[in-house]
Design a protein around this motif. Structure first.
Motif, PDB file in Angstrom:
ATOM      1  N   ASN A  99     -31.861  11.999 -29.992  1.00 51.98           N
ATOM      2  CA  ASN A  99     -33.142  12.413 -30.121  1.00 51.98           C
ATOM      3  C   ASN A  99     -34.143  12.383 -28.279  1.00 51.98           C
ATOM      4  OD1 ASN A  99     -33.802  12.457 -33.236  1.00 51.98           O
ATOM      5  ND2 ASN A  99     -32.828  10.689 -32.150  1.00 51.98           N
ATOM      6  N   THR A 100     -33.348  11.979 -27.377  1.00 55.11           N
ATOM      7  CA  THR A 100     -33.794  12.433 -26.400  1.00 55.11           C
ATOM      8  C   THR A 100     -33.671  13.595 -25.141  1.00 55.11           C
ATOM      9  OG1 THR A 100     -34.199  10.210 -26.324  1.00 55.11           O
ATOM     10  CG2 THR A 100     -34.912  10.979 -23.572  1.00 55.11           C
ATOM     11  N   LYS A 117     -41.344   4.552 -19.632  1.00 52.53           N
ATOM     12  CA  LYS A 117     -40.497   4.626 -21.087  1.00 52.53           C
ATOM     13  C   LYS A 117     -38.440   4.193 -20.667  1.00 52.53           C
ATOM     14  CE  LYS A 117     -38.882   7.803 -24.414  1.00 52.53           C
ATOM     15  NZ  LYS A 117     -39.547   9.494 -25.056  1.00 52.53           N
ATOM     16  N   SER A 120     -37.470   8.761 -31.650  1.00 52.05           N
ATOM     17  CA  SER A 120     -36.766   7.329 -31.322  1.00 52.05           C
ATOM     18  C   SER A 120     -37.223   6.247 -31.551  1.00 52.05           C
ATOM     19  CB  SER A 120     -35.983   8.022 -30.232  1.00 52.05           C
ATOM     20  OG  SER A 120     -35.813   8.987 -29.249  1.00 52.05           O
ATOM     21  N   LYS A 179     -42.938  13.490 -32.186  1.00 54.18           N
ATOM     22  CA  LYS A 179     -41.754  13.845 -32.444  1.00 54.18           C
ATOM     23  C   LYS A 179     -41.671  13.279 -31.501  1.00 54.18           C
ATOM     24  CE  LYS A 179     -40.321  18.702 -33.308  1.00 54.18           C
ATOM     25  NZ  LYS A 179     -39.885  19.988 -33.178  1.00 54.18           N
ATOM     26  N   THR A 180     -42.722  12.305 -30.266  1.00 51.68           N
ATOM     27  CA  THR A 180     -42.024  10.896 -28.894  1.00 51.68           C
ATOM     28  C   THR A 180     -42.123   9.932 -30.009  1.00 51.68           C
ATOM     29  OG1 THR A 180     -44.722  11.298 -28.668  1.00 51.68           O
ATOM     30  CG2 THR A 180     -43.392  12.562 -27.769  1.00 51.68           C
ATOM     31  N   CYS A 181     -42.059   9.979 -30.666  1.00 44.40           N
ATOM     32  CA  CYS A 181     -42.333   8.806 -31.663  1.00 44.40           C
ATOM     33  C   CYS A 181     -41.100   8.583 -32.418  1.00 44.40           C
ATOM     34  CB  CYS A 181     -43.571   8.642 -32.404  1.00 44.40           C
ATOM     35  SG  CYS A 181     -45.153   8.036 -31.747  1.00 44.40           S
ATOM     36  N   TYR A 205     -30.837   6.899 -29.203  1.00 44.46           N
ATOM     37  CA  TYR A 205     -31.660   7.939 -27.514  1.00 44.46           C
ATOM     38  C   TYR A 205     -30.828   9.100 -27.540  1.00 44.46           C
ATOM     39  CZ  TYR A 205     -36.091   4.958 -26.903  1.00 44.46           C
ATOM     40  OH  TYR A 205     -37.147   4.993 -26.707  1.00 44.46           O
ATOM     41  N   LYS A 223     -45.711  17.611 -32.561  1.00 48.94           N
ATOM     42  CA  LYS A 223     -45.422  17.731 -31.065  1.00 48.94           C
ATOM     43  C   LYS A 223     -45.440  16.074 -30.298  1.00 48.94           C
ATOM     44  CE  LYS A 223     -45.828  19.435 -26.353  1.00 48.94           C
ATOM     45  NZ  LYS A 223     -46.255  20.598 -25.664  1.00 48.94           N
ATOM     46  N   ALA A 224     -46.034  15.727 -31.207  1.00 55.02           N
ATOM     47  CA  ALA A 224     -46.675  14.512 -30.089  1.00 55.02           C
ATOM     48  C   ALA A 224     -46.092  13.123 -31.022  1.00 55.02           C
ATOM     49  CB  ALA A 224     -48.353  13.972 -30.237  1.00 55.02           C
ATOM     50  N   GLU A 276     -34.331  14.460 -22.639  1.00 51.01           N
ATOM     51  CA  GLU A 276     -33.879  13.701 -20.854  1.00 51.01           C
ATOM     52  C   GLU A 276     -32.659  13.888 -20.485  1.00 51.01           C
ATOM     53  OE1 GLU A 276     -38.725  12.845 -21.471  1.00 51.01           O
ATOM     54  OE2 GLU A 276     -36.565  13.329 -22.318  1.00 51.01           O
ATOM     55  N   ARG A 336     -45.871   4.073 -26.831  1.00 51.12           N
ATOM     56  CA  ARG A 336     -46.074   6.066 -27.308  1.00 51.12           C
ATOM     57  C   ARG A 336     -47.675   5.574 -27.286  1.00 51.12           C
ATOM     58  NH1 ARG A 336     -44.357   9.581 -26.006  1.00 51.12           N
ATOM     59  NH2 ARG A 336     -43.651   7.679 -24.396  1.00 51.12           N
TER      60      ARG A 336
END
Length: 326
Positions: free
Chosen positions: A301-302, A66, A250, A246-248, A298, A243-244, A304, A129
Motif C-alpha cells: 500500500n505504499t 512518517k 496503510s 488513500k494516504t491513511c 506497507y 486522494k487524501a 514509494e 496522518r
C-alpha cells in the motif's frame, strides 16, 4: 512437580521458585502443528520486517518523519516476535517447559515492552496522518525528523520504565503453592495470580498497562480519525477526498490488524469463560499475526516502497537478461 517445589527458596517472607512450568496447550491432539504454524509465521515476520528496515535505512528518499515511525514499528515487530515465538518453539516442540525465575521475568519484560511499543507507534503514525490532512500547510514545520526522533526516544524510555516497574513488582510476590503458568509464555496475569500473598499492586499495574497500551491509544486513534474525516468532509471534490484518504489506508489496516484481535480476545474473556486452551490460541494469534502482516501491508500500500522494490528487481534482472541475449 515435587522436585520443582522442593527447589523453592525462601527469602525472609518471600518465596520464589527456582523454575516455573509453562503449561501451554493441553489435551489437544497434534498441537505441535500449531507451533509449527507459529514458526512459519515467525520466519515470514523476521524476513518481511528485516526487508522493510533495510529498505528504509538504505534509501535516502524514505528518511522522512512518517518512515521513522514505520522503522520503529518494524523494530518493535521483530523484537516482540523474537521474544515470543522462539521461546515457544523451545518450550513446546522440544518439551522444555521449565524456565528459571529470572529468565521468566526477562521474557515477560520483552514481550510486553515491544507490544507497548507497537501500540504507541501506531498512535504516533495516527498523529502524523492527522497533521498531514488537517494542517497540510504546517505539516513540514510541525512534523520533522528531529521531532519524530525525540518523540520515539521518549516513548522507548517511558515504556521500558513502565514495563520494568510492572515486572519488578512480581519479585515482591510469594509463590508457595504452585509454579505452573497456564499460558504460552511468562504472561503477567496468569503469573501474578499464582501468588499466595497480596497481589493488589500487580492487579493495578496490569490495569494500568492495559489502559496505557490498549484503551488510551485506541481512543486517541479514533479521535484523530474523527478529526481527519471532518477535514475530509470540507474538501469539495470526491477526487480530493479519496486522494487524501488513500494516504491513511496503510495505517488503518495496521490499526485493524493490531487492535481487533487483541480487543476480541479481551472481550471474549470478559463475556464468556474461556478455557485455558482457547485463551492461549486467541492471544498467541493476536500477538503473532499482526507483526507478520505489517510489512506486507506497507509494501502493498505504499507507492514509494513499491517503486524502490521494482527498481531493485529491474536492476538485478537486467544483467541476467543481458547474459541470456549474449
Amino acid at each position: 512437580m515435587s522436585s520443582v517445589n522442593a527447589s523453592f527458596s525462601p527469602n525472609i517472607s518471600i518465596v520464589h521458585p527456582q523454575y516455573f512450568f509453562i503449561i501451554g496447550l493441553t489435551g489437544i491432539p497434534h498441537s505441535s502443528y500449531y507451533y509449527i504454524f507459529l514458526f512459519i509465521t515467525y520466519f515470514i515476520t523476521v524476513i518481511g520486517n528485516s526487508t522493510v528496515l533495510l529498505i528504509l535505512a538504505l534509501h535516502q528518499s524514505l528518511h522522512s518523519p512518517k518512515y521513522i515511525g514505520v522503522f520503529n514499528l518494524a523494530l518493535a515487530d521483530i523484537g516482540e516476535t523474537n521474544a515470543l515465538i522462539p521461546n515457544m518453539m523451545k518450550t513446546f516442540l522440544f518439551d522444555s517447559q521449565y524456565i528459571s525465575f529470572n529468565a521468566c521475568l526477562a521474557n515477560m519484560f520483552f514481550v510486553h515492552f515491544f507490544s507497548c511499543m507497537q501500540s504507541h507507534t501506531l498512535v504516533v503514525l495516527a498523529y502524523d496522518r492527522f497533521i498531514a490532512i488537517c494542517l497540510p500547510l504546517r505539516y513540514h514545520a510541525i512534523v520533522t525528523n528531529a521531532s519524530m526522533v525525540l518523540v520515539f526516544s521518549a516513548i522507548w524510555a517511558f515504556n521500558s520504565s513502565l514495563v520494568a516497574l510492572m515486572v519488578s513488582s512480581i519479585t515482591r510476590l510469594s509463590f508457595c503453592d504452585s509454579n505452573v503458568i497456564q499460558s504460552y509464555f511468562c504472561d503477567h496475569g496468569p503469573m501474578y495470580r499464582l501468588a499466595c500473598n497480596d497481589y493488589s499492586i500487580n492487579r493495578i499495574m496490569a490495569f494500568t498497562i492495559t489502559a496505557l497500551y490498549l484503551v488510551v491509544p485506541l481512543i486517541i486513534i479514533v479521535l484523530s480519525y474523527l478529526g481527519i474525516f471532518l477535514a475530509l468532509s470540507k474538501i469539495t471534490t470526491w477526487q480530493g477526498r479519496l486522494k487524501a484518504l488513500k494516504t491513511c489506508v496503510s495505517h488503518l489496516l495496521l490499526v485493524g490488524t493490531y487492535f481487533l484481535p487483541i480487543c476480541c480476545s479481551y472481550i471474549a474473556a470478559w463475556l464468556v469463560s474461556l478455557t485455558p486452551n482457547a485463551r492461549i490460541i486467541s492471544t498467541s494469534l493476536a500477538y503473532a499475526v499482526p507483526p507478520m502482516l505489517n510489512p506486507i501491508i506497507y509494501v502493498l500500500n505504499t507507492a514509494e516502497i513499491k517503486d524502490i522494490i521494482r527498481k531493485v528487481v529491474k536492476n538485478r534482472s537486467a544483467p541476467i537478461r543481458e547474459s541470456i541475449t549474449k
